[in-house]
Design an enzyme around this catalytic site. Structure first.
Site, PDB file in Angstrom:
ATOM      1  CG  HIS A 185      -2.138  -0.901   0.983  1.00  0.00           C
ATOM      2  ND1 HIS A 185      -3.339  -0.721   1.612  1.00  0.00           N
ATOM      3  CD2 HIS A 185      -2.294  -1.986   0.183  1.00  0.00           C
ATOM      4  CE1 HIS A 185      -4.190  -1.667   1.228  1.00  0.00           C
ATOM      5  NE2 HIS A 185      -3.573  -2.447   0.367  1.00  0.00           N
TER       6      HIS A 185
ATOM      7  CG  HIS B  42      -4.444 -11.660  -2.145  1.00  0.00           C
ATOM      8  ND1 HIS B  42      -5.533 -11.210  -2.845  1.00  0.00           N
ATOM      9  CD2 HIS B  42      -3.984 -10.578  -1.447  1.00  0.00           C
ATOM     10  CE1 HIS B  42      -5.717  -9.914  -2.601  1.00  0.00           C
ATOM     11  NE2 HIS B  42      -4.784  -9.512  -1.761  1.00  0.00           N
TER      12      HIS B  42
HETATM   13  C1  HEM Z   1      -5.003  -8.291   2.222  1.00  0.00           C
HETATM   14  C2  HEM Z   1      -7.566  -6.695  -1.517  1.00  0.00           C
HETATM   15  C3  HEM Z   1      -3.632  -6.774  -4.302  1.00  0.00           C
HETATM   16  C4  HEM Z   1      -1.067  -8.365  -0.543  1.00  0.00           C
HETATM   17  C5  HEM Z   1      -6.014  -7.809   1.457  1.00  0.00           C
HETATM   18  C6  HEM Z   1      -7.340  -7.579   1.927  1.00  0.00           C
HETATM   19  C7  HEM Z   1      -8.069  -7.151   0.885  1.00  0.00           C
HETATM   20  C8  HEM Z   1      -7.198  -7.097  -0.248  1.00  0.00           C
HETATM   21  C9  HEM Z   1      -9.518  -6.802   0.880  1.00  0.00           C
HETATM   22  C10 HEM Z   1      -7.794  -7.790   3.341  1.00  0.00           C
HETATM   23  C11 HEM Z   1      -7.391  -6.651   4.254  1.00  0.00           C
HETATM   24  C12 HEM Z   1      -7.831  -6.931   5.638  1.00  0.00           C
HETATM   25  O1  HEM Z   1      -9.040  -7.008   5.841  1.00  0.00           O
HETATM   26  O2  HEM Z   1      -6.980  -7.068   6.519  1.00  0.00           O
HETATM   27  C13 HEM Z   1      -6.727  -6.601  -2.598  1.00  0.00           C
HETATM   28  C14 HEM Z   1      -7.128  -6.200  -3.911  1.00  0.00           C
HETATM   29  C15 HEM Z   1      -6.030  -6.225  -4.696  1.00  0.00           C
HETATM   30  C16 HEM Z   1      -4.926  -6.647  -3.869  1.00  0.00           C
HETATM   31  C17 HEM Z   1      -8.544  -5.825  -4.310  1.00  0.00           C
HETATM   32  C18 HEM Z   1      -5.899  -5.901  -6.152  1.00  0.00           C
HETATM   33  C19 HEM Z   1      -6.727  -6.287  -7.068  1.00  0.00           C
HETATM   34  C20 HEM Z   1      -2.594  -7.149  -3.488  1.00  0.00           C
HETATM   35  C21 HEM Z   1      -1.213  -7.148  -3.888  1.00  0.00           C
HETATM   36  C22 HEM Z   1      -0.491  -7.589  -2.829  1.00  0.00           C
HETATM   37  C23 HEM Z   1      -1.418  -7.865  -1.767  1.00  0.00           C
HETATM   38  C24 HEM Z   1      -0.685  -6.692  -5.248  1.00  0.00           C
HETATM   39  C25 HEM Z   1       0.992  -7.758  -2.687  1.00  0.00           C
HETATM   40  C26 HEM Z   1       1.786  -8.117  -3.662  1.00  0.00           C
HETATM   41  C27 HEM Z   1      -1.933  -8.574   0.495  1.00  0.00           C
HETATM   42  C28 HEM Z   1      -1.579  -9.230   1.737  1.00  0.00           C
HETATM   43  C29 HEM Z   1      -2.723  -9.224   2.529  1.00  0.00           C
HETATM   44  C30 HEM Z   1      -3.743  -8.547   1.765  1.00  0.00           C
HETATM   45  C31 HEM Z   1      -0.231  -9.852   2.071  1.00  0.00           C
HETATM   46  C32 HEM Z   1      -2.890  -9.824   3.916  1.00  0.00           C
HETATM   47  C33 HEM Z   1      -2.692  -8.834   5.009  1.00  0.00           C
HETATM   48  C34 HEM Z   1      -2.861  -9.441   6.366  1.00  0.00           C
HETATM   49  O3  HEM Z   1      -2.837 -10.662   6.513  1.00  0.00           O
HETATM   50  O4  HEM Z   1      -2.964  -8.675   7.335  1.00  0.00           O
HETATM   51  N1  HEM Z   1      -5.939  -7.497   0.119  1.00  0.00           N
HETATM   52  N2  HEM Z   1      -5.380  -6.865  -2.612  1.00  0.00           N
HETATM   53  N3  HEM Z   1      -2.676  -7.564  -2.199  1.00  0.00           N
HETATM   54  N4  HEM Z   1      -3.237  -8.191   0.542  1.00  0.00           N
HETATM   55 FE1  HEM Z   1      -4.336  -7.586  -1.063  1.00  0.00          FE
END
Ligand code: HEM
Length: 724
Positions: A96, A261
């Site tokens: 982010h 993810h």
């Molecule tokens: C978590 C959406 C792309 C890495 C999340 C969460 C959402 C989300 C809704 C949950 C947040 C929460 O409730 O804690 C998206 C969407 C993306 C996207 C819509 C693009 C289409 C990415 C990218 C990465 C990423 C590009 C890294 C390369 C992560 C990680 C988590 C996460 C590692 C887990 C965080 C945790 O466990 O606290 N994402 N994401 N995301 N996202 Fe994404």
């Protein structure tokens, strides 16, 4: 009494200094000169001499990394780690931080640590990342000035990936923090978070301007689907646009989302409206710059509420593996709702694997967001997903490279990269430039200048070409500039603003000089040197002796080293310094001038001196006379300012759209000058007028010449990170 004397005690004044209705409230369209004043000395606590590169290089990097890795599993009571590991949380923070970058104007991104400040620290999409940064404070505290927040946040993402078994492509330090929110970044005009669809042009489905996210307060797309409608195909459309805005192609996009993810979980234990307090910038003073206080049960682990979606993507959320595509492609997913009421997708297969609960007790169903489902619904994404599912090595390589690009793309040339983990491989998005290996003596330099002056090129041609070469520099992502001489290459040599026909003539003449010259000189250096020679000659014509500082050592890039699409974004839609504006633009020329000055990292006086100088040198892109308020073109005088401020002339618009004006002699009614908005603004705007008065006064010309030369040299050297 005290109360009678003090307006605060008596209660008659409720606002302190700086409060009340401001100019911007009265005149919302006033010129945004504030963006040329940001990040000044008065907000930076470090000495002017502070050298971040030197400070960073003094860190024992392996020790630092180990400390960050150790921190990942050192769970704190005040924000315990899901599955005992902060890795996924840190990846999200780093992503982010970097993910606000947009290639259109190069603004946003992770290179200045702005996630610490509003609005980013309070964007709904950055929910709970205040805690991620607080977890890193002990490391930041230990290293102090040596390690910027901007570097630490990205490093934490890398350490997180490595600590969970993923081999990253590399890491470079060198991001310097800013000390206030960036005022220049346009994040959109909506006044409500996540307001629907206001920034879409419904006619062509594209997003407004350079914006990189579909809603105010998001990094990219709404995870539940466009406007909360769980339609994976439509989500794919949004993902393609927004990731494209960040210079990511389909393959990089799939790799990033799937790679990211593979880790962690989404948090949506209960209804946020009932349980979650205000974001950090709106929270009460005792929250101490944190926010989103969650009163649902423990408020953490399995009770946490962030996005409102709930669950992990894969069965082993703190381990690098290939389960993401396994479960995404092998299971059938049905639309369900999280406990917080968000749309999400759950496996239909009764024997589907489960993920552990975040707090360690029991298990929980896997989950996909609508955005994840896009990776198996959109045909192009599906093809890539299937390939990555089969070919683990290809997926790992693509994710490693895309993550590296995501987190480093806004740092500029590799000369800025610091630390022992900078990869050797040169990447096309780094806009590579070969190094040169020659030294021009003072005699060489003066003989080159003489050759240029004897070549038949006009001062205007010399100055215009050097400006065209150097002025692509944008400080937002430190791309462009005179180094590389990409003005000789596509797409730059064909840009309308560069007057292609004239440009190719000038370049031919300069190439002739390059061949004739006994020693070695790059075209990049020669183009700048020719501009300098033109300015020195123009100063001489006006009776001033100046030597324009020249820093040699620029290299010439090749066409193969130049990513056409990516350089396309550097094309100016307007360049008020050359009185250029694309016809169809709806924004005022003076606003675009200030926008460009900001991208070039110029101050208000520097912008003013440059415009005034370039006009009398006849540097307009098409050779027009707009703003050329002098009878002696090619003489470096302060005539632009003296005539602009002279009330002997009256000004009237001659075009119906108020773009072109003519200045008539008040007495005779004869038209003396013509000008654009980018000219008249220096008389019309009171702050610019104040500077114009300095340069236009009887004692102003010497200062003007000096200031012009200094600002010119700054522009010519803006991209010389190899020297800094
Ligand atoms: C978590 C959406 C792309 C890495 C999340 C969460 C959402 C989300 C809704 C949950 C947040 C929460 O409730 O804690 C998206 C969407 C993306 C996207 C819509 C693009 C289409 C990415 C990218 C990465 C990423 C590009 C890294 C390369 C992560 C990680 C988590 C996460 C590692 C887990 C965080 C945790 O466990 O606290 N994402 N994401 N995301 N996202 Fe994404």
């Amino acid at each position: 009494s005290d109360a009678a004397q003090c307006p605060f005690l008596s209660g008659t004044q409720k606002q302190t200094a700086g409060g009340g209705t401001r100019n911007r409230d009265w005149w919302p369209n006033e010129l945004k000169l504030n963006i040329l004043r940001q990040h000044g000395k008065s907000s930076n606590p470090y000495d002017k001499e502070f050298d971040y590169a030197k400070a960073f290089e003094s860190i024992d990097f392996p020790t630092l990394k180990q400390e960050v890795i150790d921190l990942m599993t050192d769970s704190q009571d005040w924000w315990p780690a899901d599955y005992g590991h902060y890795g996924p949380f840190m990846i999200r923070m780093a992503w982010h931080s970097a993910g606000t970058y947009r290639v259109g104007d190069g603004r946003g991104g992770g290179a200045s640590g702005t996630q610490r400040f509003a609005p980013l620290n309070s964007w709904p999409d950055n929910g709970n990342l205040d805690k991620a940064r607080l977890l890193l404070w002990p490391v930041k505290k230990k290293y102090g000035k040596k390690l910027s927040w901007a570097d630490l946040m990205i490093l934490a993402g890398n350490c997180a990936l490595e600590s969970m078994g993923f081999k990253t492509f590399g890491f470079a330090g060198g991001r310097e923090d800013v000390w206030e929110p960036e005022q220049d970044v346009y994040w959109g005009s909506e006044t409500g978070w996540l307001d629907n669809d206001e920034r879409y042009d419904t006619s062509d489905g594209d997003l407004e301007g350079h914006l990189g996210a579909v809603h105010m307060g998001l990094i990219y797309v709404n995870p539940e689907g466009p406007n909360g409608v769980p339609d994976p195909m439509k989500s794919a459309h949004d993902i393609r646009i927004t990731f494209g805005r960040m210079a990511m192609n389909d393959e990089e996009t799939v790799a990033l989302v799937a790679g990211g993810h593979t880790f962690g979980k989404a948090h949506g234990a209960a209804d946020p409206d009932t349980y979650v307090g205000p974001e950090p910038h709106g929270a009460s003073i005792e929250e101490m710059s944190t926010g989103w206080k969650n009163t649902y049960n423990s408020g953490v682990l399995d009770d946490a509420i962030t996005s409102g979606l709930e669950g992990a993507w894969t069965p082993n959320p703190t381990q690098w593996d290939h389960d993401y595509f396994d479960v995404l492609l092998n299971y059938d997913w049905e639309l369900t709702k999280s406990p917080a009421g968000a749309h999400q997708w759950t496996p239909k297969n009764p024997d589907a694997k489960q993920a552990p609960a975040a707090g360690g007790n029991g298990t929980q169903a896997l989950m996909m967001s609508t955005a994840d489902m896009a990776l198996k619904t959109d045909p192009k994404y599906l093809e890539i997903s299937k390939r990555f599912h089969k070919d683990h090595a290809a997926f790992e390589d693509a994710f490693a490279r895309a993550w590296y690009k995501l987190t480093h793309r806004d740092m500029g040339p590799v000369d800025r990269y610091l630390g022992p983990e900078v990869p050797q491989e040169e990447l096309i998005w780094q806009d590579p430039i070969p190094k040169v290996n020659y030294t021009l003596s003072d005699a060489d330099i003066s003989s080159l200048k003489k050759m240029v002056l004897a070549s038949g090129l006009t001062i205007s041609e010399m100055v215009r070409t050097a400006w065209a070469s150097a002025s692509t520099y944008r400080d937002s992502d430190k791309r462009g500039g005179a180094n590389g001489a990409r003005i000789r290459l596509e797409p730059q040599r064909s840009w309308e603003v560069n007057n292609p026909e004239e440009l190719s003539k000038v370049l031919n003449v300069l190439e002739g000089i390059q061949n004739e010259f006994k020693g070695e000189v790059s075209m990049a250096d020669l183009i700048v040197l020719a501009g300098n020679a033109g300015i020195e000659e123009a100063a001489r014509n006006a009776g001033h002796t100046v030597e324009v500082p020249f820093s040699q050592g620029r290299g010439d890039a090749s066409q193969e080293q130049t990513d056409l699409e990516s350089f396309g974004y550097l094309e100016p839609l307007a360049d008020g310094f050359r009185n250029y504006i694309k016809d169809e633009l709806k924004v005022a020329a003076e606003d675009l001038l200030v926008d460009k000055a900001n991208l070039m990292n110029l101050s208000i006086p520097e912008m003013t001196a440059l415009v005034g100088g370039l006009r009398v040198l006849g540097a307009n892109y098409d050779g027009s006379n707009h703003g050329v308020f002098t009878d002696n073109v090619g003489h470096l005088t302060n005539d632009f300012f003296t005539n602009l401020l002279d009330f002997a002339y009256t000004w009237n618009a001659t075009s119906s759209d108020d773009r072109i004006f003519e200045g008539k002699d008040r007495r005779t009614g004869i038209v003396k000058f013509t000008g654009t908005r980018a000219d008249l603004i220096f008389g019309s705007n009171t702050e610019l007028r104040a500077i114009a008065e300095v340069y236009g006064a009887n004692d102003g010309e010497a200062q003007f010449v000096n200031d012009f030369v200094a600002a010119w040299a700054k522009v010519m050297d803006a991209d010389r990170f190899d020297l800094k």
